[in-house]
Write a protein that holds these residues in place. Structure first.
Motif, short mmCIF file in Angstrom:
data_model
loop_
_atom_site.label_atom_id
_atom_site.label_comp_id
_atom_site.label_asym_id
_atom_site.label_seq_id
_atom_site.Cartn_x
_atom_site.Cartn_y
_atom_site.Cartn_z
N ASP A 269 0.85 -1.19 0.00
CA ASP A 269 0.00 0.00 0.00
C ASP A 269 0.88 1.24 0.00
O ASP A 269 2.12 1.14 -0.06
CB ASP A 269 -0.96 -0.01 1.19
N CYS A 270 0.27 2.39 0.14
CA CYS A 270 1.03 3.63 0.00
C CYS A 270 1.47 4.21 1.35
O CYS A 270 2.00 5.34 1.41
CB CYS A 270 0.20 4.69 -0.73
N GLY A 271 1.28 3.47 2.36
CA GLY A 271 1.72 3.92 3.68
C GLY A 271 0.78 4.95 4.27
O GLY A 271 -0.39 5.05 3.90
N ALA A 272 1.33 5.79 5.22
CA ALA A 272 0.50 6.76 5.93
C ALA A 272 0.43 8.08 5.21
O ALA A 272 -0.47 8.89 5.44
CB ALA A 272 1.02 7.00 7.37
N GLY A 273 1.40 8.33 4.31
CA GLY A 273 1.38 9.60 3.61
C GLY A 273 2.28 9.54 2.38
O GLY A 273 2.93 8.53 2.08
N PRO A 274 2.33 10.69 1.76
CA PRO A 274 3.09 10.69 0.49
C PRO A 274 4.59 10.49 0.70
O PRO A 274 5.29 10.01 -0.18
CB PRO A 274 2.79 12.06 -0.11
N ARG A 275 5.07 10.86 1.90
CA ARG A 275 6.49 10.69 2.15
C ARG A 275 6.78 9.48 3.02
O ARG A 275 7.93 9.27 3.43
CB ARG A 275 7.06 11.94 2.81
N GLU A 276 5.78 8.78 3.29
CA GLU A 276 5.94 7.62 4.17
C GLU A 276 6.56 6.47 3.39
O GLU A 276 6.15 6.15 2.29
CB GLU A 276 4.58 7.20 4.72
N THR A 277 7.57 5.83 3.97
CA THR A 277 8.23 4.71 3.33
C THR A 277 7.85 3.39 3.99
O THR A 277 8.18 2.33 3.47
CB THR A 277 9.75 4.87 3.41
#
Length: 931
Positions: free
Chosen positions: A99-107
């Protein structure tokens, strides 16, 4: 700063536990089942509920997974490079969703569990079958049927069973006795024969299960191994014979294979079959008279079936093959021989000869088939002598007249021979030496098996009718007609009264000019026995050693002694009979069937050349010797021959030039025909030196239409005879020109010459009166001579006779000469007048001419003395003419030029002669001239 997503990304993505996919090679799309879709329970929370990636776990896998929609979680599995099924048929690897994680910068992406992906590569039929071997060879024995001769095998590099397996094989070559199954096994469908074909080459192709054929066919070579069979080996079926090549060996390399059989002896029969050539074989095709002459037969032969002509018109209505002079009788035709052709009394000795081809008679008890019959012309139906066929028996009937014999005497002579009805040509000679009658057939002697007697015929005054092909029934019927018709073919039917033929002549007349021969009899070897039949068409050899037999058959040859043989096929057959040592069953040797092809001979071109136009004085036609017609005739024979160019470098591929080469051969007749009407025996004739004729072994017959010289002789012989042919005419006064034609032949017209035409003109005598001599001043003999050819000077009367045609020319020429002389005298006179005037003006009186008294007188005594003088000259010249007559001949091509040249020379001499004569006839009266 804190993102609220950290609190909401509570769940990891979810995907199926396993996937099955299919990809077609050389394509990049993978079709998955189920589709690649990842779900996340954090949805619809941004980032946490979205799918950002699919990751494949494995080394150097040619696939990649791509997210198509982050929100829905849809993905796409594709190939990064072309997939080749032949390298790898299937792939298995692990895939996870992130998935895309918790945010746009989340890895810190959360990943799904691991799912197994199994992908199968779908094959494409891109490869054609190929054979393991480029060519196959097999050896089989003739006469056997094989289940499998050999197996061919092809492979396919495709990966799938559908496209990699070979489903079918096929033979591409048509019309071969072989078949192939699905496994590539080749078998023969019929028994193979080594003699028929020793090797087969067939092409085979293969198909995969996708029906794709092989890229290249394979060659299968099947050699046939012969079973050892007894027979003749190493011989050629066709043997070509070039005319004039002499003796040609037929089987120079032949040998017998016995397969180790216990052979004790062998008999070989070689037969040359020529019964369909001419009259049974290649014989000379000269006329019957020429053949009789050639074979030394006695003279007096009478040809009863001659070529149709004006003199021999009784054969004109018969069916005839003109090339061989064969007369065919269909049971409906007969020919009457005119009276006077054959003497009524044949005496006790005579000979009948003929060629006959006859088959079985129709019906069980067929009627008589008459060949020759002499019967009563009217009133009665008595047969005096006859030759006929009855139920395949040859019968000769001879009824003597009562005044010749008054006792019961032999009358019918019967011969029973198979050859009479075998539909083949045979030569028959019946020699009659009454009461003995002997038959010769093909040179062999046959005595009659039955002789019946009869009483003589009572004398009567009834005329007889001789017929051929049927018998004339003149009595006992309402209307005289032909009866007892002949069915078959006849040729050269002759009768010779008063003489019998010898065995040597009979053998010569029926001899074949072609046959079998043995090249070297002395090298046949010991133990070889051989025998020829009379015509040398059958040769039998026998021996007990196979090697000697082989060498003997290798020396058997064909020979044709004719210079121009009949072209075509001669069948040849060699049959063998073998005996073995104490064996009940012995080997069997097949016959050899071959043929000799006699090629076409070079055809000659016979040419007659010589003087074709000349003039002779009338006195020569009246003389005892007459006029020689062909003093310089030349007979030549040439043929065209191709000649290669002399310089090949300069000519390159230039065509061959054709040159004419002279060839020598015989002639069999030369005809001299009179053109423009027949000869009138009352005052003209053709004559031949008969001693010269007989010396050249030639003969001749003549009629009012001309002369026919015949007999087989060289061209030089005919030339010499033609040089002595003379024409005489006792009344040439009414004759202006006589034309003749000569035509020669070889082989009874097979090769004929050009038609040589000769034109002989008569120089008529015209008497010139004395008055004409006076009026024309003078006619001197030298001038008259200049009009004619030099050869005519000694044979023309110069004083009083000139040619009728030349008279006009001479008179015109004399007039012109008189005019020239008169003009000359006139000019001399004028010149003298001018000269006198000049001398008087110059007062020179040494020579004063008084031309007023100039006169020209003609001595009247000379014109009376000249005719007498010319008569003396004429008498002397006529005496010289009687001693030696020179021929006046001029060819049509040279006569005009030679006459013009000699006319110019004689005109010169005539002018000199006339100037001298003019001095004798013209006198100057100088009595009044001053000196």
């Amino acid at each position: 700063m804190e993102y609220p997503g950290k609190q909401v990304n509570k769940h990891k993505p979810w995907i199926e536990t396993s996937y099955h996919g299919v990809i077609t090679e050389n394509n990049d799309t993978v079709i998955l089942d189920p589709p690649l879709v990842a779900l996340d329970k954090d949805a619809p929370v941004p980032f946490a509920g979205e799918i950002c990636a699919f990751k494949i776990h494995g080394q150097e896998l040619p696939f990649e997974a791509v997210v198509l929609n982050k929100t829905s979680g849809e993905g796409w599995l594709r190939a990064k490079s072309p997939i080749d099924c032949e390298l790898q048929k299937e792939y298995t690897f692990i895939i996870q969703a992130y998935d895309c994680g918790a945010g746009p910068r989340e890895t810190a992406w959360k990943k799904s569990h691991k799912a197994v992906v199994h992908i199968q590569v779908k094959d494409v039929n891109e490869f054609a079958p190929t054979f393991k071997e480029p060519a196959y060879k097999a050896l089989v024995t003739e006469g056997k049927i094989y289940d499998s001769i050999l197996q061919v095998e092809a492979i396919d590099e495709d990966c799938s069973p559908q496209y990699s397996q070979i489903c079918n094989y096929e033979i591409v070559t048509t019309d071969v006795p072989f078949a192939i199954d699905r496994n590539g096994n080749i078998r023969n469908t019929e028994k193979l024969n080594y003699d028929k074909q020793r090797q087969y080459e067939i092409l085979v192709t293969a198909y995969d299960c996708g029906q794709k054929p092989a890229a290249q066919d394979t060659l299968v070579q099947v050699d046939v191994k012969p079973v050892c069979k007894p027979g003749w080996q190493d011989w050629t079926k066709r043997i070509e014979y070039q005319p004039g090549s002499g003796s040609l060996p037929l089987f120079p390399s032949i040998h017998l294979e016995t397969c180790d059989g216990p052979v004790s002896s062998i008999q070989i029969t070689t037969e040359l079959q020529t019964n369909y050539i001419g009259k049974g074989c290649d014989r000379e095709t000269y006329s019957e008279k020429s053949l009789q002459k050639l074979c030394g037969a006695s003279s007096g032969i009478i040809d009863l079936l001659p070529s149709p002509s004006a003199a021999t018109n009784w054969t004109a209505g018969l069916l005839v093959d003109s090339s061989e002079m064969i007369f065919k009788f269909d049971g409906k035709q007969g020919a009457k021989i005119p009276d006077g052709i054959v003497p009524k009394n044949l005496t006790d000795q005579f000979t009948i000869t003929m060629w006959m081809k006859h088959g079985p008679s129709p019906g069980v008890r067929a009627e008589k088939e008459t060949i020759l019959c002499n019967s009563d012309k009217t009133e009665m139906n008595r047969h005096h002598y006859a030759l006929y066929v009855h139920n395949c028996r040859l019968v000769f009937l001879l009824r003597k007249d009562f005044d010749q014999a008054d006792t019961f005497r032999p009358a019918e002579f019967h011969w029973k021979l198979d050859q009479i009805c075998d539909k083949e040509w045979h030569y028959y000679v019946i020699n009659v030496e009454f009461p003995v009658v002997t038959l010769y057939m093909d040179g062999a002697t046959y005595e009659p098996y039955l002789v019946t007697n009869d009483w003589p015929i009572h004398p009567s005054h009834i005329a007889m009718q001789l017929t051929v092909g049927a018998c004339w029934q003149g009595g006992e019927v309402t209307k005289p007609r032909f009866a007892q018709f002949f069915h078959g073919s006849l040729a050269s039917l002759t009768i010779r009264p008063g003489k019998m033929e010898s065995q040597k002549v009979i053998s010569c007349l029926q001899a074949c000019k072609e046959g079998l021969d043995i090249n070297s009899l002395e090298s046949l070897g010991q133990g070889i026995k051989y025998h020829f039949n009379p015509s040398q068409s059958v040769l039998v050899m026998e021996g007990d050693d196979i090697g000697n037999i082989n060498r003997a058959l290798q020396k058997v040859s064909y020979i044709n002694s004719r210079q121009f043989p009949t072209a075509g096929v001669r069948r040849l057959k060699v049959s063998s009979k073998v005996q073995c040592f104490g064996e009940d069953v012995c080997i069997s040797i097949p016959d050899v069937d071959a043929y000799v092809m006699v090629l076409q001979a070079i055809e000659p071109r016979i040419t007659l050349r010589g003087t074709d136009r000349f003039w002779r004085p009338a006195t020569q036609f009246e003389s005892a010797r007459g006029v020689i017609l062909f003093p310089d005739i030349k007979i030549m024979s040439t043929f065209a021959k191709a000649e290669a160019p002399s310089d090949l470098k300069t000519t390159g591929t230039a065509p061959k030039s054709t040159v004419l080469e002279e060839m020598l051969h015989n002639l069999d007749f030369c005809d001299i025909l009179v053109l423009g009407g027949d000869l009138d025996p009352r005052h003209e004739c053709l004559e031949i030196n008969h001693s010269e004729l007989h010396q050249r072994h030639l003969d001749a017959t003549n009629s009012t239409a001309g002369y026919s010289i015949y007999g087989v002789g060289s061209m030089s012989r005919y030339e010499q005879v033609l040089h002595h042919v003379r024409y005489r005419n006792w009344h040439p006064a009414s004759l202006e020109v006589r034309c003749f034609r000569v035509k020669c032949s070889e082989l009874n017209g097979r090769y004929t010459s050009n038609e040589f035409n000769l034109e002989v003109s008569v120089l008529h005598e015209v008497r010139v009166s004395d008055k004409e001599h006076v009026n024309h001043l003078i006619v001197q003999p030298p001038f008259l001579q200049s009009v004619h050819h030099p050869e005519s000077r000694s044979s023309i009367r110069h004083s009083s006779v000139v040619p009728s045609i030349a008279t006009v020319v001479i008179i015109i020429s004399v007039c012109m000469l008189v005019f020239v002389v008169a003009m000359g005298v006139y000019r001399v006179r004028i010149a003298h007048q001018h000269f006198i005037q000049e001398t008087e003006a110059a007062k020179e009186a040494e020579m004063d001419w008084d031309d007023s008294a100039l006169t020209i007188t003609i001595n009247p005594m000379e014109k009376h003395e000249e005719p007498g003088h010319r008569e003396d000259e004429t008498e002397e010249e006529e005496e010289e003419e009687e001693e030696e007559v020179e021929d006046i001949s001029s060819s049509s091509s040279d006569s005009d030029n030679s006459e013009e040249e000699e006319e110019e020379e004689e005109m010169g001499r005539g002018r000199h002669g006339q100037s001298g004569a003019r001095q004798a006839q013209l006198e100057w009266d100088d009595s009044t001239l001053p000196y």
